[in-house]
Design an enzyme around this catalytic site. Structure first.
Site, PDB file in Angstrom:
ATOM      1  N   HIS A  14      36.325 -11.455 -20.292  1.00  0.00           N
ATOM      2  CA  HIS A  14      36.291 -10.519 -22.095  1.00  0.00           C
ATOM      3  C   HIS A  14      35.012 -11.661 -22.219  1.00  0.00           C
ATOM      4  CE1 HIS A  14      40.703 -10.642 -20.407  1.00  0.00           C
ATOM      5  NE2 HIS A  14      41.220  -9.492 -21.200  1.00  0.00           N
ATOM      6  N   ASP A  19      35.737 -16.158 -20.116  1.00  0.00           N
ATOM      7  CA  ASP A  19      36.795 -16.488 -19.099  1.00  0.00           C
ATOM      8  C   ASP A  19      36.396 -15.390 -17.635  1.00  0.00           C
ATOM      9  OD1 ASP A  19      37.358 -13.750 -19.799  1.00  0.00           O
ATOM     10  OD2 ASP A  19      39.455 -13.962 -20.667  1.00  0.00           O
ATOM     11  N   SER A  37      43.463  -5.688 -22.987  1.00  0.00           N
ATOM     12  CA  SER A  37      43.340  -7.103 -23.726  1.00  0.00           C
ATOM     13  C   SER A  37      41.904  -7.590 -24.254  1.00  0.00           C
ATOM     14  CB  SER A  37      43.222  -8.613 -22.493  1.00  0.00           C
ATOM     15  OG  SER A  37      41.794  -7.774 -21.339  1.00  0.00           O
TER      16      SER A  37
END
Length: 380
Positions: free
Chosen positions: A345, A342, A37
């Site tokens: 990240h 969040d 991610s």
């Protein structure tokens, strides 16, 4: 004159960053990215319809963009420097994606080790490498039949001349801590890196020569990790991060560096650069206030309030019934004041800082060669 970005606030950086970039200093015609991610530009959303709604993407794209962020990722800023467009995800076939200057195989939740049935992403590193091989094969086949489509696909020579970027391994360590002791996690690292080396060699045999490898960041500084493993203050280090997870990240990085040196020695034709992302992110978290941020370990988009603003029961943007009341994990008023987006990240502002530090060349090393492919960009 060296590029002076370190002391500027994130807002100033965002407005002044691109004019300093000089595409002529970056010689790669295409970039092929592999990872999780941290560099996923929409692969997981396209691949498994992963629900990633607002407020993700609000800062730059003004809507969800498939990125686990309020805006741009580090790889987006690096693509800006090259003068090339953002990388399209390999898995996204909607909207006529253009792959001429590269392709992104990264997907959120991906691991180096083969994915399990309950893994967030089925696209582990070995699968990403296999997807690249399929991509390359299909490009050759299509171009042999129809040269008109060349404007959407890499030239054949781009596969040998392109840059192969990697940012993966964090999830392997992260997941291991939920089922293994600290010592068992550390003992697993050689197995993880052996799998990584297999993929690297396969890409080399496919013609890849330019490798750009990010080590893993300070895993123990993520709000989610602190909320889960750091309730006992004795388990935290001097800046409030979980020591066990950061120690594992450090050992992983040390062994990754050794593998890079070994790989360079085995394949003299390779041109390999190792980038110390751990030091960049650790410096940001340790010195956040001097760098223009107000929160280093709290999530911007979350629920429960400071000091972490993170609750494992509710994800960024969700509304749920918790303890009899409907609550929403909302974004903070100014994302540029936060390092973390969040709980897992970076914010766009933090990603911009990371990219600015990469571009100084101070954190990049070519084992056995002792230089960095991006050093030229720091002298403008």
């Amino acid at each position: 004159m060296a590029l002076q970005l370190i002391a500027l606030s994130p807002i100033v950086l965002i407005s002044s960053y691109l004019p300093f970039a000089s595409p002529s200093n970056f010689s790669y015609p295409a970039i092929f990215n592999f990872g999780d991610s941290n560099s996923d530009t929409g692969g997981l959303v396209a691949g498994i319809a992963f629900p990633l709604g607002p407020p993700n993407g609000q800062t730059f794209f003004l809507k969800p963009s498939g990125r686990f962020c309020d805006g741009r990722l580090t790889i987006d800023f690096l693509m800006d420097v090259t003068g090339m467009p953002f990388l399209n995800p390999y898995l996204d076939s909607v909207g006529a994606p253009n792959f001429q200057t590269g392709c992104n195989f990264a997907t959120g939740g991906s691991t180096i080790l083969p994915a399990k049935a309950n893994s967030t992403s089925p696209f582990s590193f070995g699968i990403q490498v296999a997807q690249f091989i399929q991509f390359k094969t299909r490009v050759h086949e299509i171009l042999a039949q129809d040269k008109k489509i060349q404007q959407f696909l890499p030239f054949e020579e781009y596969f040998g001349q392109g840059l192969y970027m990697f940012d993966i391994g964090q999830n392997d360590l992260d997941l291991a801590f939920y089922s293994k002791s600290d010592d068992q996690v550390l003992a697993l690292i050689p197995t993880i890196l052996a799998e990584f080396e297999i993929g690297m060699k396969e890409l080399y045999y496919q013609g890849a020569r330019n490798f750009w490898i990010h080590n893993t960041g300070p895993l123990g500084c993520l709000p989610r990790i602190i909320a889960t493993f750091g309730m006992d203050q004795s388990k935290l280090d001097e800046i409030g991060c979980v020591s066990s997870h950061n120690n594992a990240a450090k050992l992983f990085n040390s062994q990754l560096h050794a593998r890079c040196v070994s790989f360079q020695g085995q394949f003299p034709g390779a041109n390999l650069t190792y980038v110390d992302i751990f030091s960049i992110k650790s410096n940001l978290i340790s010195n956040y206030s001097q760098l223009g941020f107000k929160q280093s370990l709290a999530a911007c988009c979350g629920y429960s309030g400071l000091p972490l603003n993170f609750d494992n029961r509710i994800n960024c943007g969700e509304t749920k019934n918790l303890n009899g009341s409907f609550v929403t994990a909302e974004a903070c008023n100014n994302t540029a004041e936060y390092v973390n987006w969040d709980g897992n990240h970076n914010t766009e502002a933090a990603n911009l800082y990371v990219s600015s530090q990469i571009l100084t060349g101070k954190y990049s090393e070519s084992p056995l060669l002792g230089d960095s492919h991006l050093l030229a960009i720091s002298e403008i």
